[in-house]
Design an enzyme around this catalytic site. Sequence first.
Site, short mmCIF file in Angstrom:
data_model
loop_
_atom_site.label_atom_id
_atom_site.label_comp_id
_atom_site.label_asym_id
_atom_site.label_seq_id
_atom_site.Cartn_x
_atom_site.Cartn_y
_atom_site.Cartn_z
N ARG A 137 7.00 -17.23 -14.63
CA ARG A 137 5.81 -16.37 -14.59
C ARG A 137 4.60 -17.11 -15.16
NH1 ARG A 137 7.61 -10.56 -16.98
NH2 ARG A 137 5.52 -10.73 -17.84
N ARG A 142 -0.37 -12.96 -25.79
CA ARG A 142 0.32 -11.70 -25.49
C ARG A 142 0.94 -11.10 -26.76
NH1 ARG A 142 4.31 -12.91 -20.85
NH2 ARG A 142 4.58 -10.66 -20.79
P1 AMP Z 1 5.36 -7.16 -18.50
O1 AMP Z 1 5.99 -7.50 -17.19
O2 AMP Z 1 5.76 -5.82 -19.04
O3 AMP Z 1 5.54 -8.27 -19.53
O4 AMP Z 1 3.79 -7.03 -18.23
C1 AMP Z 1 3.04 -8.14 -17.76
C2 AMP Z 1 1.55 -7.88 -17.93
O5 AMP Z 1 1.16 -6.74 -17.13
C3 AMP Z 1 1.09 -7.52 -19.36
O6 AMP Z 1 0.89 -8.66 -20.18
C4 AMP Z 1 -0.20 -6.76 -19.06
O7 AMP Z 1 -1.27 -7.63 -18.74
C5 AMP Z 1 0.16 -5.99 -17.79
N1 AMP Z 1 0.73 -4.66 -18.12
C6 AMP Z 1 2.01 -4.23 -17.90
N2 AMP Z 1 2.17 -2.97 -18.33
C7 AMP Z 1 0.97 -2.59 -18.85
C8 AMP Z 1 0.51 -1.40 -19.48
N3 AMP Z 1 1.31 -0.33 -19.69
N4 AMP Z 1 -0.79 -1.37 -19.91
C9 AMP Z 1 -1.60 -2.41 -19.72
N5 AMP Z 1 -1.23 -3.57 -19.15
C10 AMP Z 1 0.05 -3.67 -18.72
#
Ligand code: AMP
Length: 228
Positions: free
Chosen positions: A174, A185
């Site tokens: 990713r 992050r």
């Molecule tokens: P993840 O796959 O959960 O690690 O999410 C990857 C990225 O998507 C995060 O670093 C955020 O930029 C965005 N993202 C995912 N879920 C949310 C959320 N509930 N609120 C805001 N941004 C989100």
Amino acid sequence: MRPRLILCNKDFEKMKIVMLGAPGAGKGTQAKQIAAKYDIPHISTGDIFRANLKEGTPLGLKAKEYMDKGSLVPDELTLELIMDRFTQPDCKNGYVLDGFPRTIPQAEALTKALADNKDEIDYAVNVEVPDERIIDRMSGRRACAKCGGTFHIKYNPTKVEGVCDLCGGELYIRDDDKPEIVKKRLDTYHAQTQPLIDYYEKAGKLKEVDGTQDVDKVFADIVKVIEA
Ligand code: AMP
Ligand code: ADP
């Protein structure tokens, strides 16, 4: 009619679970197993944003601006997306939320949307992993471009390097798993998402599990707290 899922004399029909934890803590890995065991959909906002990006939708392109920087997608956009997802028929059976809510306003919006239907989440499961382990987890993470399966080069390797065990798809790293983005992050997590632990504790929903254990042990602990 869908058979009712009854385990240990407890009714798990329509169970609603929120997964909490830092990025890379193992929320997705565990959420997939919870979804399979309790026959509920696994809803990952990150997966939905990535799927939109792959299709080149305006939402996906907008979300990418934030994801690439290690920031959160604005609440307004995220809430519109998830509230729309909740209208799909499979959500009637409950769900496990992975990566949502990630801010206090998102958690409040979820609580309100459920309360409007005289409903509430059952558990917020916090998968606790310290920051120093997170870097290692995310630098070795490999995702399947086709089915979204998640692996790790050291802790959960595929049988054939670079090939998904689940569907034979190609694995990729990713963009936001690059070390400099991972650090951002984690900062974002501590500033905006960690306060949710307190939020759900005050609501009496919080369940803590030690996420530093191997995948199967973490899962066994989650099942134990859910079925206690
Ligand atoms: P993840 O796959 O959960 O690690 O999410 C990857 C990225 O998507 C995060 O670093 C955020 O930029 C965005 N993202 C995912 N879920 C949310 C959320 N509930 N609120 C805001 N941004 C989100
Ligand atoms: P999250 O959804 O919280 O971002 P993932 O479930 O994608 O995290 O897990 C991050 C990485 O760590 C993946 O490469 C995954 O295979 C690996 N992983 C998940 N759980 C464990 C664990 N208990 N021990 C070691 N590695 C793990």
